[in-house]
Design a protein around this motif. Structure first.
Motif, short mmCIF file in Angstrom:
data_model
loop_
_atom_site.label_atom_id
_atom_site.label_comp_id
_atom_site.label_asym_id
_atom_site.label_seq_id
_atom_site.Cartn_x
_atom_site.Cartn_y
_atom_site.Cartn_z
N SER A 62 -6.57 -13.03 -16.17
CA SER A 62 -6.77 -12.36 -14.88
C SER A 62 -5.46 -12.33 -14.12
CB SER A 62 -7.83 -13.10 -14.08
OG SER A 62 -7.95 -12.53 -12.82
N ASN A 63 -5.01 -11.14 -13.80
CA ASN A 63 -3.81 -10.98 -12.99
C ASN A 63 -4.18 -10.94 -11.52
OD1 ASN A 63 -2.67 -10.76 -15.45
ND2 ASN A 63 -1.98 -8.65 -15.23
N ALA A 64 -5.44 -11.12 -11.25
CA ALA A 64 -5.91 -10.98 -9.88
C ALA A 64 -5.38 -12.13 -9.03
CB ALA A 64 -7.43 -10.95 -9.84
N THR A 65 -4.60 -11.77 -8.08
CA THR A 65 -4.15 -12.73 -7.09
C THR A 65 -4.81 -12.31 -5.79
OG1 THR A 65 -2.20 -11.38 -6.60
CG2 THR A 65 -1.94 -13.12 -8.26
N ALA A 66 -4.53 -13.05 -4.77
CA ALA A 66 -5.09 -12.68 -3.48
C ALA A 66 -4.59 -11.30 -3.09
CB ALA A 66 -4.68 -13.71 -2.43
N PRO A 67 -5.45 -10.45 -2.56
CA PRO A 67 -5.02 -9.11 -2.17
C PRO A 67 -3.92 -9.21 -1.12
CG PRO A 67 -7.34 -9.46 -1.63
CD PRO A 67 -6.84 -10.69 -2.28
N SER A 68 -2.91 -8.37 -1.30
CA SER A 68 -1.77 -8.45 -0.38
C SER A 68 -1.20 -7.07 -0.13
CB SER A 68 -0.70 -9.37 -0.96
OG SER A 68 -0.19 -8.84 -2.16
N ILE A 69 -0.32 -7.04 0.85
CA ILE A 69 0.42 -5.84 1.19
C ILE A 69 1.85 -6.09 0.74
CG2 ILE A 69 1.17 -4.34 3.06
CD1 ILE A 69 -1.30 -5.44 4.62
N ASP A 70 2.36 -5.21 -0.09
CA ASP A 70 3.70 -5.38 -0.64
C ASP A 70 4.67 -4.44 0.07
OD1 ASP A 70 2.47 -7.09 -2.41
OD2 ASP A 70 2.29 -5.57 -3.99
N GLN A 71 5.83 -4.99 0.41
CA GLN A 71 6.89 -4.19 1.03
C GLN A 71 8.19 -4.47 0.32
OE1 GLN A 71 6.70 -5.53 5.14
NE2 GLN A 71 5.86 -3.55 5.72
N ARG A 72 9.03 -3.48 0.25
CA ARG A 72 10.35 -3.65 -0.36
C ARG A 72 11.39 -3.45 0.74
NH1 ARG A 72 12.50 -3.73 -5.40
NH2 ARG A 72 10.42 -3.45 -6.30
N THR A 73 12.29 -4.42 0.85
CA THR A 73 13.38 -4.32 1.80
C THR A 73 14.70 -4.33 1.02
OG1 THR A 73 13.66 -6.71 2.08
CG2 THR A 73 12.04 -5.62 3.50
N GLU A 74 15.79 -4.20 1.72
CA GLU A 74 17.09 -4.22 1.04
C GLU A 74 17.40 -5.59 0.46
OE1 GLU A 74 20.45 -4.79 4.26
OE2 GLU A 74 19.03 -3.23 4.91
N PHE A 75 16.71 -6.63 0.94
CA PHE A 75 16.95 -7.98 0.46
C PHE A 75 15.99 -8.41 -0.65
CE2 PHE A 75 18.19 -7.93 4.98
CZ PHE A 75 19.57 -8.06 4.79
N GLY A 76 14.91 -7.69 -0.82
CA GLY A 76 13.94 -8.05 -1.85
C GLY A 76 12.54 -7.63 -1.46
N ASP A 77 11.59 -8.18 -2.18
CA ASP A 77 10.18 -7.84 -1.97
C ASP A 77 9.53 -8.83 -1.01
OD1 ASP A 77 10.41 -5.77 -3.77
OD2 ASP A 77 9.72 -6.98 -5.47
N ILE A 78 8.57 -8.31 -0.23
CA ILE A 78 7.78 -9.13 0.69
C ILE A 78 6.32 -8.87 0.37
CG2 ILE A 78 7.16 -9.56 3.09
CD1 ILE A 78 9.90 -8.43 3.86
N ARG A 79 5.56 -9.95 0.27
CA ARG A 79 4.11 -9.84 0.06
C ARG A 79 3.42 -10.59 1.19
NH1 ARG A 79 2.10 -11.25 -5.66
NH2 ARG A 79 0.35 -10.07 -4.85
N ILE A 80 2.55 -9.89 1.90
CA ILE A 80 1.78 -10.50 2.98
C ILE A 80 0.31 -10.39 2.60
CG2 ILE A 80 1.21 -10.42 5.43
CD1 ILE A 80 3.91 -9.00 5.87
N SER A 81 -0.35 -11.53 2.53
CA SER A 81 -1.76 -11.51 2.12
C SER A 81 -2.62 -10.89 3.21
CB SER A 81 -2.25 -12.92 1.81
OG SER A 81 -2.40 -13.67 2.99
N LEU A 82 -3.72 -10.31 2.79
CA LEU A 82 -4.66 -9.73 3.75
C LEU A 82 -5.26 -10.82 4.63
CD1 LEU A 82 -6.52 -6.94 1.75
CD2 LEU A 82 -4.54 -6.75 3.23
#
Length: 187
Positions: A78-98
């Motif tokens: 299962s690749n299911a992790t907590a649902p999150s909102i993914d954003q990409r910035t110039e410094f890297g990726d950001i994941r914020i959980s719902l």
């Protein structure tokens, strides 16, 4: 869609296994006459009743395929992790959980006077986050004013903290607080 299909298959599989268990139990405690069972087996092996053979073979193949599906699902990682909102910035990726966004919305809504017992649900829409709040009001404040204040506070707080646009904040006032007014009686 796949999860709904798997639930339907699990339901059908459970019914079939339950029916097979009842039949096996009934045969084990001699509820079926021996002649009836021997006739059933005889008819199955003789070519007289093709529909019976076809039914048994079809049901067996379907049950085997459903078993293979459940075996695959049970072994699949299962690749299911907590649902999150993914954003990409110039410094890297950001994941914020719902869940984080939900807690931010609840925190902002709880700061408003006249609201109690808050619950939130967050969905990701095409234009941004959609926040649904359920609240109980105190009954002393204007509900339209209270809900507008909650909507404004939640939208600005979530957008400020997460940097993610909030498309919609809906507020459902489920009830008002019933306060007990007891008048003392003097005689």
């Amino acid at each position: 869609m796949i999860r709904v299909l798997d639930k339907l298959l699990l339901f059908l599989y459970s019914l079939a296994i339950g029916a097979a268990a009842v039949i096996a139990f009934s045969a084990g405690v001699y509820w079926f006459p021996e002649e009836w069972l021997s006739n059933l087996v005889h008819n199955l092996y003789s070519g007289d009743m093709r529909w019976l053979q076809l039914t048994v073979v079809t049901v067996s193949v379907v049950m085997f395929l459903i078993s293979l599906r459940f075996f695959y699902v049970s072994l699949k990682r299962s690749n299911a992790t907590a649902p999150s909102i993914d954003q990409r910035t110039e410094f890297g990726d950001i994941r914020i959980s719902l869940e984080t966004v939900e807690n931010l919305a609840l925190k902002a809504a709880a700061r408003q006077r006249g609201v109690k017992d808050l619950k939130a649900r967050i969905r990701i829409g095409e234009t941004g986050i959609e926040v649904s709040l359920r609240a109980i009001a105190d009954g002393e404040s204007s509900i339209p004013t209270l809900t507008e204040d909650i909507q404004r506070a939640v939208k600005s707080h979530v957008e400020e903290i997460t940097g993610i646009p909030v498309a919609n904040v809906s507020v459902y006032v489920a009830n008002i607080i019933q306060s007990a007014n007891f008048k003392s009686r003097v005689e």
